[in-house]
Design an enzyme around this catalytic site. Structure first.
Site, PDB file in Angstrom:
ATOM      1  N   LEU A 161       0.231 -15.541 -88.793  1.00 50.25           N
ATOM      2  CA  LEU A 161       1.155 -14.410 -88.815  1.00 50.25           C
ATOM      3  C   LEU A 161       1.565 -14.101 -90.256  1.00 50.25           C
ATOM      4  CD1 LEU A 161       3.503 -15.523 -85.886  1.00 50.25           C
ATOM      5  CD2 LEU A 161       1.382 -14.201 -85.749  1.00 50.25           C
ATOM      6  N   ASN A 173      -5.901 -20.088 -95.415  1.00 56.87           N
ATOM      7  CA  ASN A 173      -4.916 -19.705 -96.417  1.00 56.87           C
ATOM      8  C   ASN A 173      -5.411 -19.981 -97.830  1.00 56.87           C
ATOM      9  OD1 ASN A 173      -3.093 -18.658 -94.641  1.00 56.87           O
ATOM     10  ND2 ASN A 173      -1.692 -20.392 -94.673  1.00 56.87           N
ATOM     11  N   CYS A 214       3.530 -19.935 -97.628  1.00 54.17           N
ATOM     12  CA  CYS A 214       2.263 -20.463 -97.100  1.00 54.17           C
ATOM     13  C   CYS A 214       1.254 -20.822 -98.187  1.00 54.17           C
ATOM     14  CB  CYS A 214       1.647 -19.461 -96.133  1.00 54.17           C
ATOM     15  SG  CYS A 214       2.598 -19.249 -94.607  1.00 54.17           S
ATOM     16  N   LYS A 241       6.646 -10.483-101.649  1.00 56.71           N
ATOM     17  CA  LYS A 241       5.902  -9.359-101.097  1.00 56.71           C
ATOM     18  C   LYS A 241       6.896  -8.405-100.459  1.00 56.71           C
ATOM     19  CE  LYS A 241       3.764  -9.809 -97.144  1.00 56.71           C
ATOM     20  NZ  LYS A 241       2.883 -10.252 -96.035  1.00 56.71           N
ATOM     21  N   GLY A 257       2.672 -15.884-103.882  1.00 55.14           N
ATOM     22  CA  GLY A 257       3.892 -16.670-103.712  1.00 55.14           C
ATOM     23  C   GLY A 257       4.152 -16.847-102.233  1.00 55.14           C
ATOM     24  N   GLY A 304      -2.554  -8.341-109.460  1.00 54.15           N
ATOM     25  CA  GLY A 304      -1.096  -8.313-109.552  1.00 54.15           C
ATOM     26  C   GLY A 304      -0.536  -9.521-110.271  1.00 54.15           C
ATOM     27  N   LYS A 349      -6.600 -23.777 -90.480  1.00 57.63           N
ATOM     28  CA  LYS A 349      -5.411 -23.128 -91.039  1.00 57.63           C
ATOM     29  C   LYS A 349      -5.355 -23.305 -92.556  1.00 57.63           C
ATOM     30  CE  LYS A 349      -1.236 -21.305 -91.179  1.00 57.63           C
ATOM     31  NZ  LYS A 349      -1.015 -19.868 -91.007  1.00 57.63           N
TER      32      LYS A 349
END
Length: 329
Positions: free
Chosen positions: A41, A99, A151, A214, A148, A144, A95
């Site tokens: 998510l 990430n 996660c 974000k 951060g 950018g 997982k």
């Protein structure tokens, strides 16, 4: 028992073993199975991601437990079966690997952006070019300030620790973390350079728009703004800041910052404006009003949300990421 959060590989099996031992000691015949069901998510879009998942990962070896989990998720996957069943350890590793892979894309495009600046190439053109390749796609290749949040920093470091524990070095992940840490410091230097260097930056007021890692969240964990502000303050600059959602969280983490009511309040009297988080409301600023409120029309756009030619036409000295002017042949 369902393990939803990111857990070190082997956690679900250890929980299963603990439950087995307790039941055995107490003479219980309770039927129990631990399932690893990692979530995928995004902050700011969690409900939509849950209702329309790209995939659902089930880590279990018990057919009955798998059937129970599939029945729970059935309402969300009626059109397409996106349920992937695998071992518990594989689910936990999935997982971390997912990430870390996304974090790697961010660090990669940021390094490409730095090279583009030296070559006089527009990284936005490069991004569109490589993103049009279906093998790559457009996700997570926006240059950018670095990643951060809760996660990516945690999971990349956790994977490094796991690799160390099992004596299986992950050199690429090590580079991803190093590049990201370096990136945040470099963004602070970019703002100082726009002010004319360290000597010129001392005492200057810098308006910072966006503090959270974000948009659409108030999460300040590992936010690039923290390192940028620290670097600017160390150089003697004074910070005026505004964020639509993250002000309360930021106030608990930052000292010596002047907190503002909105974007226009923040830029009032500032010698430079820095955009750190790409909130939608920062994409449509009244540039004439901004310029009239600032002491000098200097913008450092660390998210590339404005067009360099349009900013030049509006009378700004505009600095962005990976979009240097072309080098003559």
């Amino acid at each position: 028992v369902v393990c939803k959060s990111t857990s070190p590989v082997g956690t679900a099996c250890r929980v299963q073993s603990i439950l087995d031992q307790h039941c055995q000691r107490r003479g219980l015949s309770w039927r129990h199975t631990v399932v690893s069901n990692p979530e995928f998510l995004k902050e700011g879009a969690a409900i939509d991601d849950f209702m329309r998942p790209d995939c659902i990962v089930l880590g279990c070896e018990d057919p009955h437990a798998e059937a129970v989990m599939r029945s729970l998720y059935e309402p969300f996957v009626r059109n397409h079966d996106r349920i992937l069943s695998m071992s518990r350890r594989a689910a936990e590793m999935t997982k971390y690997a997912a990430n870390t892979f996304l974090a790697a894309r961010i660090s990669y495009i940021n390094e490409i952006a730095s090279l583009c600046e030296q070559l006089g190439v527009d990284v936005e053109q490069v991004r569109k070019g490589i993103g049009s390749d279906q093998r790559i796609g457009h996700h997570f290749i926006y240059a950018g300030c670095g990643y951060g949040g809760s996660c990516f920093p945690k999971d990349t470091l956790a994977l490094l620790k796991t690799a160390e524990d099992y004596d299986s070095p992950t050199r690429i992940v090590e580079a991803v973390v190093k590049v990201n840490d370096t990136r945040k410091r470099a963004m602070g230097r970019k703002v100082i350079d726009a002010l004319g260097g360290l000597d010129a930056a001392r005492g200057k007021r810098v308006a910072m728009l966006g503090l959270t890692f974000k948009p659409n969240t108030d999460d300040m964990r590992e936010a690039p703004s923290l390192g940028i502000i620290a670097g600017l303050q160390a150089g003697g600059a004074k910070i005026r800041a505004f964020d639509p959602e993250g002000m309360d969280e930021a106030k608990a983490l930052l000292d010596g910052v002047e907190w503002c009511e909105d974007a226009y309040d923040a830029v009032t009297g500032a010698e430079a404006l820095t955009i750190v988080t790409e909130w939608n409301e920062f994409r449509a600023l009244d540039l004439e009003r901004v310029k009239s409120l600032m002491k000098s029309p200097v913008m450092v756009d660390l998210r590339n949300i404005y067009d360099p030619d349009e900013m030049a036409a509006a009378g700004f000295r505009y600095t962005c990421v990976g979009r240097a002017r072309a080098v003559s042949e």
